[in-house]
Scaffold this motif. Structure first.
Motif, PDB file in Angstrom:
ATOM      1  N   ASN A  17       0.821  -1.214   0.000  1.00 55.52           N
ATOM      2  CA  ASN A  17       0.000   0.000   0.000  1.00 55.52           C
ATOM      3  C   ASN A  17       0.854   1.263   0.000  1.00 55.52           C
ATOM      4  OD1 ASN A  17      -2.291  -1.571   0.030  1.00 55.52           O
ATOM      5  ND2 ASN A  17      -2.612  -1.387   2.231  1.00 55.52           N
ATOM      6  N   ILE A  18       1.973   1.251   0.698  1.00 56.12           N
ATOM      7  CA  ILE A  18       2.836   2.432   0.766  1.00 56.12           C
ATOM      8  C   ILE A  18       3.496   2.700  -0.578  1.00 56.12           C
ATOM      9  CG2 ILE A  18       4.946   3.381   1.806  1.00 56.12           C
ATOM     10  CD1 ILE A  18       4.196   1.833   4.369  1.00 56.12           C
ATOM     11  N   THR A  19       3.990   1.638  -1.212  1.00 53.39           N
ATOM     12  CA  THR A  19       4.758   1.823  -2.452  1.00 53.39           C
ATOM     13  C   THR A  19       3.914   1.764  -3.709  1.00 53.39           C
ATOM     14  OG1 THR A  19       5.231  -0.553  -2.565  1.00 53.39           O
ATOM     15  CG2 THR A  19       6.848   0.853  -1.433  1.00 53.39           C
ATOM     16  N   ASN A  20       2.670   1.278  -3.608  1.00 57.57           N
ATOM     17  CA  ASN A  20       1.785   1.103  -4.772  1.00 57.57           C
ATOM     18  C   ASN A  20       2.434   0.246  -5.848  1.00 57.57           C
ATOM     19  OD1 ASN A  20      -0.338   2.667  -3.704  1.00 57.57           O
ATOM     20  ND2 ASN A  20       0.695   4.544  -4.364  1.00 57.57           N
ATOM     21  N   THR A  21       3.193  -0.755  -5.429  1.00 61.26           N
ATOM     22  CA  THR A  21       3.833  -1.670  -6.374  1.00 61.26           C
ATOM     23  C   THR A  21       3.628  -3.102  -5.899  1.00 61.26           C
ATOM     24  OG1 THR A  21       5.939  -1.561  -5.194  1.00 61.26           O
ATOM     25  CG2 THR A  21       5.650  -0.041  -7.033  1.00 61.26           C
ATOM     26  N   ASP A  22       4.068  -4.028  -6.736  1.00 61.47           N
ATOM     27  CA  ASP A  22       3.981  -5.445  -6.410  1.00 61.47           C
ATOM     28  C   ASP A  22       5.063  -5.790  -5.385  1.00 61.47           C
ATOM     29  OD1 ASP A  22       3.242  -8.146  -6.575  1.00 61.47           O
ATOM     30  OD2 ASP A  22       4.810  -8.515  -8.057  1.00 61.47           O
TER      31      ASP A  22
END
Length: 143
Positions: A102-107
């Motif tokens: 959620n923090i990085t918006n990545t896989d």
């Protein structure tokens, strides 16, 4: 025949009592080290694709460190790895993986270290046996 069986049982009981007494003496020979009183922690290492910015790595580190149950967090943008140590009674690896995602918006996925060969010799005794022995030793330490 009954006398032999009785003698064997007595000898076995005395032998077990002597071994137990020797183990109690061994357990109390030295005071228990401080790590015997520390709660166990768990660790998870996450591979975060796209974590190349130092500012973003610091943001991940700060936000994850503030989470309840997290004891330490390190984020390395060069290797794109986030290492988190935590109390398994307060949080879980899955919730921390979701938080970092959620923090990085990545896989985000668990880091895989397959193909990495250990550099030194391996202990032939399973780690669980050593832990069980140490727990018994510290339980019988009366210091």
């Amino acid at each position: 025949m009954k006398a032999i069986l009785s003698k064997t049982l007595k000898t076995s009981a005395y032998t077990l009592a002597i071994l137990f007494g020797a183990f109690v003496v061994y357990a109390n020979w030295e005071p228990a080290p401080m790590h015997a009183y520390v709660k166990p922690i768990s660790m998870t290492i996450l591979k975060v694709n796209g974590l190349t910015d130092l500012g973003e790595a610091n943001e991940v580190k700060e936000k994850v460190s503030k989470t309840s149950g997290v004891t330490a967090c390190a984020a390395n943008p060069a290797s794109q790895l986030v290492s988190i140590t935590f109390d398994p009674e307060q949080t879980s690896a899955q919730s921390l993986t979701q938080l970092v995602s959620n923090i990085t918006n990545t896989d985000v996925q668990n880091a895989s270290f397959e193909g990495v060969e250990p550099s030194g010799p391996e202990c032939p005794v399973p780690h669980e046996y050593i832990l069980a022995f140490e727990r018994a030793k510290y339980a019988l330490c009366f210091r």
